[in-house]
Design a protein around this motif. Structure first.
Motif, PDB file in Angstrom:
ATOM      1  N   HIS A   1      11.595  17.543  -9.780  1.00 30.26           N
ATOM      2  CA  HIS A   1      10.841  16.410  -9.456  1.00 30.26           C
ATOM      3  C   HIS A   1      10.272  16.360  -7.808  1.00 30.26           C
ATOM      4  N   LEU A   2      10.406  17.289  -7.203  1.00 33.15           N
ATOM      5  CA  LEU A   2      10.218  17.225  -5.797  1.00 33.15           C
ATOM      6  C   LEU A   2       8.919  17.894  -5.811  1.00 33.15           C
ATOM      7  N   ASN A   3       7.951  17.331  -6.296  1.00 35.03           N
ATOM      8  CA  ASN A   3       6.331  18.389  -6.203  1.00 35.03           C
ATOM      9  C   ASN A   3       5.319  17.171  -5.760  1.00 35.03           C
ATOM     10  N   TRP A   4       4.119  17.851  -5.875  1.00 34.02           N
ATOM     11  CA  TRP A   4       3.164  17.091  -5.170  1.00 34.02           C
ATOM     12  C   TRP A   4       2.664  15.872  -5.817  1.00 34.02           C
ATOM     13  N   ARG A   5       3.086  15.719  -7.093  1.00 36.04           N
ATOM     14  CA  ARG A   5       2.606  14.697  -8.098  1.00 36.04           C
ATOM     15  C   ARG A   5       3.515  13.290  -7.409  1.00 36.04           C
ATOM     16  N   VAL A   6       4.747  13.474  -7.095  1.00 39.16           N
ATOM     17  CA  VAL A   6       5.345  12.485  -6.517  1.00 39.16           C
ATOM     18  C   VAL A   6       4.723  12.002  -5.236  1.00 39.16           C
ATOM     19  N   PHE A   7       4.213  12.603  -4.393  1.00 37.20           N
ATOM     20  CA  PHE A   7       3.646  12.120  -2.979  1.00 37.20           C
ATOM     21  C   PHE A   7       2.536  11.429  -3.425  1.00 37.20           C
ATOM     22  N   VAL A   8       1.547  11.921  -4.366  1.00 37.88           N
ATOM     23  CA  VAL A   8       0.326  11.500  -4.624  1.00 37.88           C
ATOM     24  C   VAL A   8       0.666  10.154  -5.307  1.00 37.88           C
ATOM     25  N   ALA A   9       1.522  10.091  -6.239  1.00 41.02           N
ATOM     26  CA  ALA A   9       1.920   8.790  -6.920  1.00 41.02           C
ATOM     27  C   ALA A   9       2.438   7.774  -6.335  1.00 41.02           C
ATOM     28  N   ILE A  10       3.000   7.916  -5.157  1.00 45.62           N
ATOM     29  CA  ILE A  10       3.377   7.036  -4.349  1.00 45.62           C
ATOM     30  C   ILE A  10       2.308   5.986  -3.705  1.00 45.62           C
ATOM     31  N   VAL A  11       1.246   6.772  -3.384  1.00 46.27           N
ATOM     32  CA  VAL A  11       0.055   6.137  -2.702  1.00 46.27           C
ATOM     33  C   VAL A  11      -0.242   4.808  -3.432  1.00 46.27           C
ATOM     34  N   PRO A  12      -0.822   4.888  -4.491  1.00 46.32           N
ATOM     35  CA  PRO A  12      -1.215   3.712  -5.167  1.00 46.32           C
ATOM     36  C   PRO A  12      -0.039   2.441  -5.064  1.00 46.32           C
ATOM     37  N   ALA A  13       1.112   2.623  -5.382  1.00 45.23           N
ATOM     38  CA  ALA A  13       2.134   1.716  -5.266  1.00 45.23           C
ATOM     39  C   ALA A  13       2.465   1.365  -3.864  1.00 45.23           C
ATOM     40  N   VAL A  14       2.153   2.122  -2.980  1.00 46.59           N
ATOM     41  CA  VAL A  14       2.132   1.478  -1.742  1.00 46.59           C
ATOM     42  C   VAL A  14       1.098   0.635  -1.510  1.00 46.59           C
ATOM     43  N   ILE A  15      -0.031   0.905  -1.859  1.00 47.36           N
ATOM     44  CA  ILE A  15      -1.088   0.174  -1.662  1.00 47.36           C
ATOM     45  C   ILE A  15      -1.012  -1.386  -2.555  1.00 47.36           C
ATOM     46  N   VAL A  16      -0.540  -1.223  -3.844  1.00 51.45           N
ATOM     47  CA  VAL A  16      -0.074  -2.442  -4.314  1.00 51.45           C
ATOM     48  C   VAL A  16       0.744  -3.221  -3.748  1.00 51.45           C
ATOM     49  N   TYR A  17       1.914  -2.809  -3.243  1.00 45.74           N
ATOM     50  CA  TYR A  17       3.061  -3.463  -2.357  1.00 45.74           C
ATOM     51  C   TYR A  17       2.470  -4.255  -1.144  1.00 45.74           C
ATOM     52  N   VAL A  18       1.629  -3.291  -0.213  1.00 41.42           N
ATOM     53  CA  VAL A  18       1.064  -3.743   0.843  1.00 41.42           C
ATOM     54  C   VAL A  18       0.169  -4.854   1.031  1.00 41.42           C
ATOM     55  N   LEU A  19      -0.670  -5.074  -0.372  1.00 45.69           N
ATOM     56  CA  LEU A  19      -1.927  -5.547  -0.230  1.00 45.69           C
ATOM     57  C   LEU A  19      -1.734  -7.084  -0.206  1.00 45.69           C
ATOM     58  N   PRO A  20      -0.616  -7.716  -0.893  1.00 50.34           N
ATOM     59  CA  PRO A  20      -0.434  -9.135  -0.925  1.00 50.34           C
ATOM     60  C   PRO A  20      -0.001  -9.751   0.755  1.00 50.34           C
ATOM     61  N   PHE A  21       0.883  -8.654   1.265  1.00 48.75           N
ATOM     62  CA  PHE A  21       1.241  -8.994   2.557  1.00 48.75           C
ATOM     63  C   PHE A  21       0.151  -9.001   3.554  1.00 48.75           C
ATOM     64  N   TRP A  22      -0.646  -7.836   3.442  1.00 53.13           N
ATOM     65  CA  TRP A  22      -2.018  -7.785   4.236  1.00 53.13           C
ATOM     66  C   TRP A  22      -2.843  -8.897   4.137  1.00 53.13           C
ATOM     67  N   ALA A  23      -3.163  -9.297   2.748  1.00 53.08           N
ATOM     68  CA  ALA A  23      -3.998 -10.461   2.492  1.00 53.08           C
ATOM     69  C   ALA A  23      -3.553 -11.704   3.267  1.00 53.08           C
ATOM     70  N   SER A  24      -2.042 -11.929   3.297  1.00 51.25           N
ATOM     71  CA  SER A  24      -1.573 -13.096   3.724  1.00 51.25           C
ATOM     72  C   SER A  24      -1.955 -13.409   5.369  1.00 51.25           C
ATOM     73  N   MET A  25      -2.038 -12.001   6.021  1.00 49.82           N
ATOM     74  CA  MET A  25      -2.170 -11.890   7.277  1.00 49.82           C
ATOM     75  C   MET A  25      -3.539 -12.032   7.809  1.00 49.82           C
ATOM     76  N   HIS A  26      -4.500 -11.812   6.910  1.00 49.26           N
ATOM     77  CA  HIS A  26      -5.765 -11.580   7.277  1.00 49.26           C
ATOM     78  C   HIS A  26      -6.657 -12.606   6.714  1.00 49.26           C
TER      79      HIS A  26
END
Length: 503
Positions: free
Chosen positions: A209-234
Protein backbone atom coordinates in the motif's frame (compact mmCIF):
# COMPACT_ATOMS: atom_id res chain seq x y z
CA UNK A 1 -33.23 -26.89 16.33
CA UNK A 2 -30.92 -24.20 14.94
CA UNK A 3 -32.51 -24.25 11.51
CA UNK A 4 -35.92 -23.40 12.96
CA UNK A 5 -34.71 -20.65 15.26
CA UNK A 6 -35.07 -16.92 14.86
CA UNK A 7 -31.36 -16.77 14.15
CA UNK A 8 -31.81 -18.83 11.01
CA UNK A 9 -34.32 -16.31 9.67
CA UNK A 10 -32.23 -13.28 10.66
CA UNK A 11 -28.70 -14.30 9.67
CA UNK A 12 -28.86 -17.96 8.59
CA UNK A 13 -29.41 -19.49 5.16
CA UNK A 14 -32.99 -18.18 5.02
CA UNK A 15 -31.98 -14.62 5.87
CA UNK A 16 -31.87 -11.72 3.43
CA UNK A 17 -30.23 -8.32 3.66
CA UNK A 18 -33.53 -6.79 2.54
CA UNK A 19 -35.08 -7.83 5.88
CA UNK A 20 -32.35 -5.95 7.75
CA UNK A 21 -32.67 -2.95 5.43
CA UNK A 22 -36.45 -2.74 5.89
CA UNK A 23 -36.15 -3.07 9.68
CA UNK A 24 -33.53 -0.31 9.70
CA UNK A 25 -35.81 1.96 7.68
CA UNK A 26 -38.60 1.43 10.22
CA UNK A 27 -36.48 2.16 13.32
CA UNK A 28 -34.42 4.98 11.84
CA UNK A 29 -37.11 6.90 9.95
CA UNK A 30 -40.39 5.98 11.66
CA UNK A 31 -41.95 9.15 13.16
CA UNK A 32 -38.50 10.75 12.97
CA UNK A 33 -39.72 14.32 13.34
CA UNK A 34 -42.26 13.72 16.10
CA UNK A 35 -40.04 14.44 19.08
CA UNK A 36 -39.33 18.05 19.94
CA UNK A 37 -35.81 19.39 19.76
CA UNK A 38 -33.76 18.31 22.76
CA UNK A 39 -30.51 19.64 24.32
CA UNK A 40 -27.74 20.03 21.73
CA UNK A 41 -30.06 19.78 18.73
CA UNK A 42 -30.82 23.46 19.23
CA UNK A 43 -27.26 24.25 18.08
CA UNK A 44 -27.82 22.72 14.67
CA UNK A 45 -31.27 24.33 14.47
CA UNK A 46 -29.95 27.78 15.40
CA UNK A 47 -26.89 27.59 13.15
CA UNK A 48 -28.76 26.38 10.07
CA UNK A 49 -31.59 28.85 10.69
CA UNK A 50 -28.95 31.57 10.96
CA UNK A 51 -27.46 30.50 7.63
CA UNK A 52 -30.84 31.02 5.98
CA UNK A 53 -31.49 34.24 7.93
CA UNK A 54 -28.19 35.87 6.97
CA UNK A 55 -27.93 34.14 3.57
CA UNK A 56 -24.44 33.11 4.67
CA UNK A 57 -23.52 29.43 4.56
CA UNK A 58 -19.80 29.83 5.25
CA UNK A 59 -19.82 31.46 8.69
CA UNK A 60 -21.80 29.52 11.33
CA UNK A 61 -23.27 31.56 14.18
CA UNK A 62 -24.96 30.54 17.43
CA UNK A 63 -27.10 32.96 19.46
CA UNK A 64 -25.84 35.78 17.26
CA UNK A 65 -22.16 34.98 17.97
CA UNK A 66 -19.48 33.45 15.76
CA UNK A 67 -19.39 29.68 16.31
CA UNK A 68 -17.10 27.54 14.15
CA UNK A 69 -16.35 24.68 16.55
CA UNK A 70 -17.62 22.12 13.97
CA UNK A 71 -16.88 22.04 10.22
CA UNK A 72 -19.63 23.02 7.82
CA UNK A 73 -20.81 19.80 6.20
CA UNK A 74 -23.26 18.64 8.88
CA UNK A 75 -24.99 22.05 8.68
CA UNK A 76 -25.02 21.95 4.88
CA UNK A 77 -26.67 18.53 4.90
CA UNK A 78 -29.52 19.89 7.04
CA UNK A 79 -29.80 23.05 4.96
CA UNK A 80 -30.00 20.95 1.81
CA UNK A 81 -32.84 18.82 3.14
CA UNK A 82 -34.61 21.95 4.36
CA UNK A 83 -34.48 23.36 0.83
CA UNK A 84 -35.77 20.10 -0.64
CA UNK A 85 -38.59 19.93 1.93
CA UNK A 86 -39.26 23.70 1.63
CA UNK A 87 -38.96 24.17 5.40
CA UNK A 88 -36.46 23.73 8.22
CA UNK A 89 -38.21 21.14 10.41
CA UNK A 90 -37.18 18.51 12.94
CA UNK A 91 -37.60 15.98 10.13
CA UNK A 92 -35.12 17.86 7.91
CA UNK A 93 -32.73 18.28 10.83
CA UNK A 94 -32.62 14.57 11.66
CA UNK A 95 -32.57 13.13 8.15
CA UNK A 96 -28.75 13.35 7.79
CA UNK A 97 -28.23 11.37 11.01
CA UNK A 98 -30.85 8.78 10.06
CA UNK A 99 -29.29 8.32 6.62
CA UNK A 100 -25.89 8.03 8.27
CA UNK A 101 -27.33 5.33 10.51
CA UNK A 102 -28.53 3.48 7.43
CA UNK A 103 -25.05 3.81 5.92
CA UNK A 104 -23.56 2.42 9.15
CA UNK A 105 -25.84 -0.64 8.99
CA UNK A 106 -24.86 -1.25 5.37
CA UNK A 107 -21.17 -0.70 6.18
CA UNK A 108 -21.02 -3.12 9.09
CA UNK A 109 -22.84 -5.74 6.99
CA UNK A 110 -20.39 -5.23 4.12
CA UNK A 111 -17.47 -5.34 6.54
CA UNK A 112 -18.67 -8.58 8.15
CA UNK A 113 -19.17 -10.24 4.77
CA UNK A 114 -15.65 -9.38 3.64
CA UNK A 115 -14.04 -10.32 6.94
CA UNK A 116 -15.72 -13.70 7.29
CA UNK A 117 -19.05 -14.45 5.65
CA UNK A 118 -22.62 -13.31 5.15
CA UNK A 119 -23.70 -14.63 8.55
CA UNK A 120 -21.28 -12.33 10.36
CA UNK A 121 -22.40 -9.36 8.28
CA UNK A 122 -26.09 -9.92 8.93
CA UNK A 123 -25.66 -10.68 12.63
CA UNK A 124 -23.49 -7.59 13.16
CA UNK A 125 -26.05 -5.49 11.27
CA UNK A 126 -28.94 -6.74 13.40
CA UNK A 127 -26.94 -6.25 16.58
CA UNK A 128 -26.03 -2.68 15.68
CA UNK A 129 -29.63 -1.93 14.74
CA UNK A 130 -30.85 -3.19 18.12
CA UNK A 131 -28.28 -1.23 20.15
CA UNK A 132 -30.09 1.54 22.01
CA UNK A 133 -27.58 4.35 21.69
CA UNK A 134 -27.03 3.66 18.02
CA UNK A 135 -30.74 4.26 17.38
CA UNK A 136 -30.74 7.19 19.79
CA UNK A 137 -27.96 9.07 17.97
CA UNK A 138 -29.20 8.06 14.53
CA UNK A 139 -32.47 9.84 15.37
CA UNK A 140 -30.74 12.93 16.79
CA UNK A 141 -29.56 15.96 14.84
CA UNK A 142 -25.83 16.15 15.47
CA UNK A 143 -22.52 15.30 13.81
CA UNK A 144 -21.86 12.18 15.89
CA UNK A 145 -23.67 9.61 13.75
CA UNK A 146 -22.23 11.17 10.59
CA UNK A 147 -18.77 10.81 12.12
CA UNK A 148 -19.30 7.18 13.14
CA UNK A 149 -20.86 6.16 9.82
CA UNK A 150 -18.14 7.90 7.81
CA UNK A 151 -15.26 6.21 9.62
CA UNK A 152 -17.01 2.82 9.48
CA UNK A 153 -17.72 3.21 5.76
CA UNK A 154 -14.06 4.09 5.13
CA UNK A 155 -12.92 0.94 6.94
CA UNK A 156 -15.47 -1.18 5.08
CA UNK A 157 -14.26 0.28 1.77
CA UNK A 158 -10.64 -0.46 2.66
CA UNK A 159 -11.35 -4.08 3.61
CA UNK A 160 -13.38 -4.69 0.45
CA UNK A 161 -10.73 -3.11 -1.79
CA UNK A 162 -7.49 -3.90 0.05
CA UNK A 163 -6.40 -6.39 -2.60
CA UNK A 164 -7.44 -4.16 -5.51
CA UNK A 165 -4.57 -1.69 -5.82
CA UNK A 166 -6.02 1.00 -8.09
CA UNK A 167 -5.82 4.76 -8.05
CA UNK A 168 -9.61 5.08 -8.11
CA UNK A 169 -10.02 2.94 -4.98
CA UNK A 170 -7.50 5.05 -3.10
CA UNK A 171 -9.12 8.30 -4.30
CA UNK A 172 -12.56 7.16 -3.06
CA UNK A 173 -11.11 6.01 0.27
CA UNK A 174 -9.46 9.36 0.99
CA UNK A 175 -12.50 11.30 -0.20
CA UNK A 176 -14.61 9.35 2.33
CA UNK A 177 -12.15 10.41 5.04
CA UNK A 178 -12.22 14.04 3.88
CA UNK A 179 -16.02 14.22 3.92
CA UNK A 180 -16.10 12.54 7.33
CA UNK A 181 -13.63 15.09 8.68
CA UNK A 182 -15.86 17.90 7.35
CA UNK A 183 -18.74 16.60 9.50
CA UNK A 184 -17.24 16.56 12.99
CA UNK A 185 -13.48 16.94 12.74
CA UNK A 186 -10.30 14.92 12.42
CA UNK A 187 -11.51 12.21 14.78
CA UNK A 188 -13.30 10.32 11.97
CA UNK A 189 -10.20 9.84 9.79
CA UNK A 190 -8.09 9.10 12.87
CA UNK A 191 -10.47 6.31 13.91
CA UNK A 192 -10.35 4.79 10.43
CA UNK A 193 -6.54 4.94 10.29
CA UNK A 194 -6.16 3.46 13.78
CA UNK A 195 -8.40 0.56 12.76
CA UNK A 196 -6.66 -0.04 9.44
CA UNK A 197 -3.08 0.03 10.77
CA UNK A 198 -3.27 -3.31 12.66
CA UNK A 199 -4.71 -4.96 9.55
CA UNK A 200 -1.77 -3.67 7.47
CA UNK A 201 0.59 -5.13 10.09
CA UNK A 202 -1.22 -8.47 10.41
CA UNK A 203 -1.55 -8.85 6.63
CA UNK A 204 2.07 -7.71 6.07
CA UNK A 205 0.72 -5.43 3.37
CA UNK A 206 2.32 -2.11 4.20
CA UNK A 207 4.80 -2.41 1.30
CA UNK A 208 1.93 -3.10 -1.08
CA UNK A 209 0.00 0.00 0.00
CA UNK A 210 2.99 2.34 0.26
CA UNK A 211 3.01 3.31 -3.41
CA UNK A 212 2.71 6.39 -5.62
CA UNK A 213 -1.06 5.96 -6.01
CA UNK A 214 -1.61 6.70 -2.32
CA UNK A 215 0.19 10.05 -2.49
CA UNK A 216 -1.62 11.06 -5.67
CA UNK A 217 -5.01 10.02 -4.24
CA UNK A 218 -4.51 12.19 -1.16
CA UNK A 219 -4.41 15.38 -3.25
CA UNK A 220 -8.11 15.60 -4.26
CA UNK A 221 -9.13 14.66 -0.70
CA UNK A 222 -7.01 17.49 0.73
CA UNK A 223 -8.53 19.93 -1.77
CA UNK A 224 -12.08 18.84 -0.85
CA UNK A 225 -11.29 19.16 2.87
CA UNK A 226 -9.56 22.55 2.67
CA UNK A 227 -11.99 24.19 0.24
CA UNK A 228 -14.82 25.05 2.74
CA UNK A 229 -12.33 26.54 5.22
CA UNK A 230 -10.63 28.53 2.48
CA UNK A 231 -13.98 29.78 1.20
CA UNK A 232 -15.06 30.94 4.66
CA UNK A 233 -11.81 32.92 4.98
CA UNK A 234 -12.04 34.63 1.58
CA UNK A 235 -15.74 35.15 0.89
CA UNK A 236 -18.58 36.83 2.75
CA UNK A 237 -18.04 38.37 6.18
CA UNK A 238 -14.65 40.00 6.60
CA UNK A 239 -15.00 40.56 10.35
CA UNK A 240 -15.84 36.95 11.29
CA UNK A 241 -14.15 36.31 14.61
CA UNK A 242 -13.26 32.61 14.34
CA UNK A 243 -10.83 30.79 12.08
CA UNK A 244 -11.97 27.35 10.94
CA UNK A 245 -8.45 25.90 10.79
CA UNK A 246 -7.68 27.08 14.30
CA UNK A 247 -10.92 25.56 15.56
CA UNK A 248 -9.90 22.23 13.99
CA UNK A 249 -6.66 22.42 15.97
CA UNK A 250 -8.42 23.53 19.13
CA UNK A 251 -11.28 21.03 19.01
CA UNK A 252 -9.20 18.02 17.93
CA UNK A 253 -5.53 18.30 18.84
CA UNK A 254 -5.57 20.71 21.77
CA UNK A 255 -8.65 19.04 23.26
CA UNK A 256 -6.92 15.65 23.12
CA UNK A 257 -3.61 16.69 24.73
CA UNK A 258 -4.59 19.81 26.70
CA UNK A 259 -8.34 19.56 27.33
CA UNK A 260 -10.17 22.76 28.22
CA UNK A 261 -13.48 21.02 29.03
CA UNK A 262 -15.20 17.61 29.19
CA UNK A 263 -12.53 16.30 31.56
CA UNK A 264 -14.14 12.97 32.47
CA UNK A 265 -12.28 10.53 34.74
CA UNK A 266 -10.00 7.80 33.36
CA UNK A 267 -12.74 5.26 34.04
CA UNK A 268 -15.24 7.02 31.74
CA UNK A 269 -15.17 4.55 28.85
CA UNK A 270 -14.90 1.50 31.09
CA UNK A 271 -18.36 2.53 32.26
CA UNK A 272 -19.87 3.93 29.07
CA UNK A 273 -18.72 1.39 26.49
CA UNK A 274 -20.85 -1.39 28.09
CA UNK A 275 -23.72 1.10 28.46
CA UNK A 276 -23.46 2.11 24.81
CA UNK A 277 -23.52 -1.57 23.83
CA UNK A 278 -26.76 -2.38 25.64
CA UNK A 279 -28.39 -4.83 25.34
CA UNK A 280 -25.42 -6.53 23.66
CA UNK A 281 -23.09 -5.76 26.57
CA UNK A 282 -24.35 -9.04 28.09
CA UNK A 283 -22.77 -10.82 25.12
CA UNK A 284 -19.76 -8.50 24.77
CA UNK A 285 -18.41 -9.15 28.27
CA UNK A 286 -18.32 -12.97 27.89
CA UNK A 287 -16.80 -12.50 24.42
CA UNK A 288 -13.95 -10.61 26.10
CA UNK A 289 -13.68 -13.20 28.86
CA UNK A 290 -13.23 -16.09 26.43
CA UNK A 291 -10.70 -14.31 24.21
CA UNK A 292 -7.71 -15.88 25.95
CA UNK A 293 -8.95 -19.44 25.48
CA UNK A 294 -9.94 -18.76 21.84
CA UNK A 295 -6.91 -16.77 20.79
CA UNK A 296 -4.87 -19.57 19.17
CA UNK A 297 -7.81 -20.57 17.00
CA UNK A 298 -8.71 -17.05 15.82
CA UNK A 299 -8.24 -16.14 12.18
CA UNK A 300 -6.19 -13.13 11.16
CA UNK A 301 -9.38 -11.14 10.54
CA UNK A 302 -10.82 -12.10 13.93
CA UNK A 303 -7.63 -10.97 15.63
CA UNK A 304 -7.77 -7.74 13.68
CA UNK A 305 -11.27 -7.03 15.05
CA UNK A 306 -9.95 -7.54 18.59
CA UNK A 307 -6.93 -5.29 18.03
CA UNK A 308 -9.09 -2.61 16.42
CA UNK A 309 -11.46 -2.49 19.38
CA UNK A 310 -8.60 -2.42 21.87
CA UNK A 311 -6.64 0.29 20.04
CA UNK A 312 -9.69 2.53 19.75
CA UNK A 313 -10.54 2.03 23.41
CA UNK A 314 -6.97 2.95 24.45
CA UNK A 315 -6.91 5.95 22.11
CA UNK A 316 -10.09 7.44 23.53
CA UNK A 317 -9.17 6.59 27.12
CA UNK A 318 -5.75 8.25 26.83
CA UNK A 319 -7.37 11.48 25.64
CA UNK A 320 -7.54 14.19 28.26
CA UNK A 321 -11.06 15.09 27.11
CA UNK A 322 -13.65 12.39 27.79
CA UNK A 323 -17.40 12.41 27.40
CA UNK A 324 -19.92 9.56 27.34
CA UNK A 325 -20.91 9.76 23.67
CA UNK A 326 -17.30 10.04 22.46
CA UNK A 327 -17.31 6.24 22.78
CA UNK A 328 -19.74 5.90 19.84
CA UNK A 329 -17.09 5.15 17.13
CA UNK A 330 -15.91 2.10 19.13
CA UNK A 331 -19.38 0.53 19.18
CA UNK A 332 -19.40 -1.05 15.67
CA UNK A 333 -16.06 -2.77 16.23
CA UNK A 334 -17.12 -4.05 19.65
CA UNK A 335 -20.28 -5.33 17.96
CA UNK A 336 -18.18 -7.16 15.33
CA UNK A 337 -16.03 -8.69 18.07
CA UNK A 338 -19.15 -9.90 19.87
CA UNK A 339 -20.81 -11.22 16.72
CA UNK A 340 -17.66 -13.12 15.81
CA UNK A 341 -17.74 -14.80 19.23
CA UNK A 342 -21.44 -15.68 18.94
CA UNK A 343 -20.75 -17.42 15.62
CA UNK A 344 -17.50 -19.07 16.71
CA UNK A 345 -17.33 -22.84 16.35
CA UNK A 346 -18.05 -24.36 19.72
CA UNK A 347 -20.54 -26.54 21.52
CA UNK A 348 -22.38 -23.40 22.56
CA UNK A 349 -22.94 -22.01 19.05
CA UNK A 350 -26.60 -23.06 18.84
CA UNK A 351 -27.46 -21.74 22.29
CA UNK A 352 -25.72 -18.40 21.69
CA UNK A 353 -27.46 -17.98 18.35
CA UNK A 354 -30.87 -18.78 19.80
CA UNK A 355 -30.43 -16.21 22.58
CA UNK A 356 -29.04 -13.64 20.16
CA UNK A 357 -32.09 -14.14 17.94
CA UNK A 358 -34.44 -13.66 20.86
CA UNK A 359 -32.64 -10.52 22.03
CA UNK A 360 -32.74 -9.10 18.49
CA UNK A 361 -36.49 -9.56 18.10
CA UNK A 362 -37.28 -8.43 21.65
CA UNK A 363 -35.32 -5.20 21.48
CA UNK A 364 -36.42 -4.40 17.97
CA UNK A 365 -39.96 -4.49 19.36
CA UNK A 366 -38.96 -2.47 22.45
CA UNK A 367 -37.24 0.22 20.39
CA UNK A 368 -40.11 0.34 17.90
CA UNK A 369 -42.57 0.94 20.74
CA UNK A 370 -40.32 3.55 22.35
CA UNK A 371 -39.25 5.58 19.31
CA UNK A 372 -42.13 5.08 16.90
CA UNK A 373 -45.12 4.82 19.26
CA UNK A 374 -44.49 6.23 22.75
CA UNK A 375 -42.48 9.34 21.82
CA UNK A 376 -45.02 10.53 19.23
CA UNK A 377 -47.81 9.96 21.78
CA UNK A 378 -45.87 11.90 24.41
CA UNK A 379 -45.66 14.96 22.18
CA UNK A 380 -48.95 14.56 20.31
CA UNK A 381 -51.73 17.16 20.52
CA UNK A 382 -49.30 19.63 22.02
CA UNK A 383 -45.89 20.79 20.94
CA UNK A 384 -44.03 24.01 20.45
CA UNK A 385 -45.41 24.31 16.93
CA UNK A 386 -48.87 24.54 18.48
CA UNK A 387 -47.56 26.99 21.09
CA UNK A 388 -46.06 29.17 18.36
CA UNK A 389 -49.33 29.14 16.41
CA UNK A 390 -51.36 30.09 19.49
CA UNK A 391 -48.91 32.83 20.44
CA UNK A 392 -49.07 34.36 16.97
CA UNK A 393 -52.87 34.23 17.00
CA UNK A 394 -53.18 35.86 20.44
CA UNK A 395 -50.52 38.50 19.71
CA UNK A 396 -52.06 39.38 16.33
CA UNK A 397 -55.30 40.28 18.08
CA UNK A 398 -53.45 43.13 19.82
CA UNK A 399 -51.10 44.31 17.06
CA UNK A 400 -49.70 42.85 13.79
CA UNK A 401 -47.18 40.06 14.36
CA UNK A 402 -44.47 41.90 12.42
CA UNK A 403 -44.58 44.81 14.90
CA UNK A 404 -43.75 42.69 17.94
CA UNK A 405 -40.31 42.48 19.54
CA UNK A 406 -39.14 39.64 21.75
CA UNK A 407 -37.00 39.16 24.83
CA UNK A 408 -35.99 35.66 25.89
CA UNK A 409 -35.88 35.27 29.67
CA UNK A 410 -34.12 31.90 30.04
CA UNK A 411 -36.53 29.74 28.02
CA UNK A 412 -35.25 26.50 26.55
CA UNK A 413 -32.99 27.27 23.60
CA UNK A 414 -35.21 25.33 21.19
CA UNK A 415 -37.88 28.06 21.46
CA UNK A 416 -36.01 30.24 18.97
CA UNK A 417 -36.35 27.50 16.33
CA UNK A 418 -40.12 27.11 16.73
CA UNK A 419 -40.86 30.85 16.83
CA UNK A 420 -38.42 31.67 14.01
CA UNK A 421 -36.90 34.46 16.07
CA UNK A 422 -33.95 36.48 14.91
CA UNK A 423 -30.58 34.88 15.77
CA UNK A 424 -29.56 38.22 17.21
CA UNK A 425 -32.04 37.98 20.11
CA UNK A 426 -30.02 36.97 23.15
CA UNK A 427 -31.21 34.48 25.74
CA UNK A 428 -31.04 36.25 29.11
CA UNK A 429 -29.83 33.87 31.82
CA UNK A 430 -30.49 33.83 35.56
CA UNK A 431 -28.06 34.42 38.41
CA UNK A 432 -27.27 31.05 39.99
CA UNK A 433 -29.38 27.93 39.47
CA UNK A 434 -32.99 27.99 38.34
CA UNK A 435 -34.52 26.17 41.31
CA UNK A 436 -33.33 28.68 43.92
CA UNK A 437 -34.64 31.77 42.15
CA UNK A 438 -36.81 34.29 43.98
CA UNK A 439 -38.84 37.19 42.74
CA UNK A 440 -36.16 39.67 43.75
CA UNK A 441 -33.32 37.77 42.03
CA UNK A 442 -35.34 37.49 38.82
CA UNK A 443 -36.22 41.19 38.80
CA UNK A 444 -32.57 42.02 39.39
CA UNK A 445 -31.45 39.79 36.50
CA UNK A 446 -34.31 40.89 34.23
CA UNK A 447 -35.14 44.58 34.84
CA UNK A 448 -37.24 44.59 31.66
CA UNK A 449 -39.96 42.69 33.57
CA UNK A 450 -40.82 45.83 35.56
CA UNK A 451 -40.55 48.06 32.48
CA UNK A 452 -41.99 45.89 29.75
CA UNK A 453 -42.50 47.88 26.51
CA UNK A 454 -45.97 47.60 25.03
CA UNK A 455 -44.60 46.05 21.85
CA UNK A 456 -42.40 43.40 23.52
CA UNK A 457 -43.34 39.80 24.26
CA UNK A 458 -41.40 38.09 27.06
CA UNK A 459 -40.62 34.38 26.56
CA UNK A 460 -39.72 32.33 29.63
CA UNK A 461 -40.33 29.04 31.54
CA UNK A 462 -43.30 27.83 33.52
CA UNK A 463 -41.20 27.59 36.69
CA UNK A 464 -40.94 31.40 36.78
CA UNK A 465 -44.68 32.02 36.39
CA UNK A 466 -45.46 32.14 40.16
CA UNK A 467 -42.66 34.69 40.61
CA UNK A 468 -43.41 36.88 37.61
CA UNK A 469 -47.17 36.49 37.41
CA UNK A 470 -48.14 39.29 39.77
CA UNK A 471 -45.67 41.72 38.14
CA UNK A 472 -47.04 40.91 34.68
CA UNK A 473 -50.62 40.37 35.80
CA UNK A 474 -51.99 42.63 33.05
CA UNK A 475 -50.35 40.52 30.33
CA UNK A 476 -51.96 37.76 28.31
CA UNK A 477 -50.20 34.53 29.22
CA UNK A 478 -49.74 31.78 26.63
CA UNK A 479 -48.39 28.47 27.92
CA UNK A 480 -47.18 25.43 26.00
CA UNK A 481 -49.55 22.58 26.86
CA UNK A 482 -48.40 19.09 27.87
CA UNK A 483 -48.62 16.30 25.31
CA UNK A 484 -51.24 13.55 25.31
CA UNK A 485 -49.17 10.99 27.20
CA UNK A 486 -47.76 13.68 29.47
CA UNK A 487 -51.27 14.69 30.47
CA UNK A 488 -52.31 11.07 30.99
CA UNK A 489 -49.35 10.46 33.31
CA UNK A 490 -49.94 13.85 35.00
CA UNK A 491 -46.35 14.95 34.44
CA UNK A 492 -45.73 18.62 35.20
CA UNK A 493 -42.98 20.14 33.07
CA UNK A 494 -41.55 23.14 34.89
CA UNK A 495 -39.48 23.97 31.83
CA UNK A 496 -42.55 24.35 29.60
CA UNK A 497 -42.46 27.55 27.56
CA UNK A 498 -44.65 30.52 28.52
CA UNK A 499 -45.09 33.91 26.89
CA UNK A 500 -46.25 37.23 28.37
CA UNK A 501 -48.06 39.46 25.86
CA UNK A 502 -48.68 43.05 27.01
CA UNK A 503 -52.20 44.33 26.27
Amino acid sequence: MYSSSLAERLWGKSAKFSYLFFAAMVLLFGMLGSREIWTQEHRWADIVYGMFYYHDYLHPMLDGSDYYDKPLLSYWFIAGFAVVLSELTTWAMRLPSALAGLLAIGSIYWLGVNLKDRRLGLLAGWMLLTTFYFIFWARTSSADMLNMAGSLFAVAWYVAKRNQITLLNYVIFFLILALTALCKGLIGPVVAVLVILPDVVLQHSWRKHLNWRVFVAIVPAVIVYVLPFWASMHFGRQNYGENGFYEVYRENIMRYFQPFDHKGPLSTYFIYLPIYLLPWAFFFLPALFYLKSRWRGLSVNSRWIVFSTLILFLFFTLSGSRRSYYVLPIVPFAILLTADWILSDSNWLVRRSIWAGRVTVLFFAVFFINFVVVQPLYYSQSNLNDFAAELKQMAAQIRPWSEWKFVMLDPESKVRFYLHLSPEIKNESVIGDRVSQTKSTLLKAWPIVKNQPKNTILISRKRYLPLLGDVLKEDVIVEAQPGLLQRFLKISDQNATIAFIPK
